[in-house]
Design a protein around this motif. Sequence first.
Motif, PDB file in Angstrom:
ATOM      1  N   HIS A 109       0.819  -1.211   0.000  1.00 38.81           N
ATOM      2  CA  HIS A 109       0.000   0.000   0.000  1.00 38.81           C
ATOM      3  C   HIS A 109       0.856   1.266   0.000  1.00 38.81           C
ATOM      4  O   HIS A 109       0.546   2.237  -0.704  1.00 38.81           O
ATOM      5  CB  HIS A 109      -0.933   0.008   1.216  1.00 38.81           C
ATOM      6  N   THR A 110       1.916   1.260   0.799  1.00 42.45           N
ATOM      7  CA  THR A 110       2.759   2.453   0.888  1.00 42.45           C
ATOM      8  C   THR A 110       3.363   2.792  -0.463  1.00 42.45           C
ATOM      9  O   THR A 110       3.372   3.957  -0.889  1.00 42.45           O
ATOM     10  CB  THR A 110       3.878   2.246   1.923  1.00 42.45           C
ATOM     11  N   ALA A 111       3.867   1.783  -1.166  1.00 45.04           N
ATOM     12  CA  ALA A 111       4.487   2.010  -2.470  1.00 45.04           C
ATOM     13  C   ALA A 111       3.493   2.619  -3.449  1.00 45.04           C
ATOM     14  O   ALA A 111       3.793   3.593  -4.155  1.00 45.04           O
ATOM     15  CB  ALA A 111       5.036   0.699  -3.027  1.00 45.04           C
ATOM     16  N   ILE A 112       2.291   2.065  -3.491  1.00 46.51           N
ATOM     17  CA  ILE A 112       1.287   2.545  -4.450  1.00 46.51           C
ATOM     18  C   ILE A 112       0.838   3.961  -4.107  1.00 46.51           C
ATOM     19  O   ILE A 112       0.678   4.810  -4.991  1.00 46.51           O
ATOM     20  CB  ILE A 112       0.089   1.581  -4.499  1.00 46.51           C
ATOM     21  N   GLN A 113       0.641   4.234  -2.822  1.00 48.69           N
ATOM     22  CA  GLN A 113       0.241   5.581  -2.426  1.00 48.69           C
ATOM     23  C   GLN A 113       1.310   6.605  -2.783  1.00 48.69           C
ATOM     24  O   GLN A 113       1.004   7.736  -3.188  1.00 48.69           O
ATOM     25  CB  GLN A 113      -0.051   5.627  -0.923  1.00 48.69           C
ATOM     26  N   MET A 114       2.569   6.219  -2.646  1.00 44.20           N
ATOM     27  CA  MET A 114       3.658   7.130  -3.002  1.00 44.20           C
ATOM     28  C   MET A 114       3.698   7.381  -4.504  1.00 44.20           C
ATOM     29  O   MET A 114       3.973   8.492  -4.957  1.00 44.20           O
ATOM     30  CB  MET A 114       4.999   6.575  -2.518  1.00 44.20           C
ATOM     31  N   ILE A 115       3.419   6.347  -5.296  1.00 43.36           N
ATOM     32  CA  ILE A 115       3.371   6.519  -6.750  1.00 43.36           C
ATOM     33  C   ILE A 115       2.256   7.487  -7.123  1.00 43.36           C
ATOM     34  O   ILE A 115       2.432   8.374  -7.963  1.00 43.36           O
ATOM     35  CB  ILE A 115       3.172   5.156  -7.444  1.00 43.36           C
TER      36      ILE A 115
END
Length: 224
Positions: free
Chosen positions: A185-191
């Motif tokens: 989730h963190t990776a996608i939110q950062m993208i």
Amino acid sequence: MRIVITIGGSIIISEFTHEMFRSYADVLNSLRDEHELFIVVGGGKPARDYIRVARELGASEALCDDIGIDVTRLNARMLITALGESAYPSVPENFREALRYSTSGRIVVMGGTEPAHSTDAVGAILAETVGADLMINLTSVDGFYDRDPEKHPDARFYPEITASEMLEHLIGCDVKAGTYEFFDHTAIQMIKRSGVKTLIVNGRDPENLLRALDGDIGTAVIPE
């Protein structure tokens, strides 16, 4: 172009040998004259083995994550060794250090940073921190699928997908240490927040990194 590349540990240390480190070093060295490179290396099976033993000893998930991070940094040191003089000699432990090391003009190689952040999350945060033009996620499959294609032959491949659609696929996924699949989730939110162009590519062949830059393979993630 400033590029952040995440290399899954299951790729670079699928077998406990030097060959994949050397192969990736050759490809990365071929790119360094035209691009500014930041590499994030995962832990792979060695990290999962240590995490399993720690968990059996009663360690908390946060401690298991810390142990996994230590392994990713060892893998980063191995890649630095393979890259030789073209790599900054130390592994940054946070994003400020990564940015500072990059002023040397050398390739920056790092592992994990803190508990609950997968290799992909570290790459996405790093991409935003350094203002990357592109992030390439090198994984063990051809791109993003709705299910694990190694377990489900009928899994659907996405040549293109939005970050929001990826989040929907992650609902209900396990988030214990060492269990991340694709992006967390963190990776996608950062993208989504940074808007960085992102590609998911099969990294079992290091030459695929070059093909990805030509736009020939993988899944393109649309940051929306």
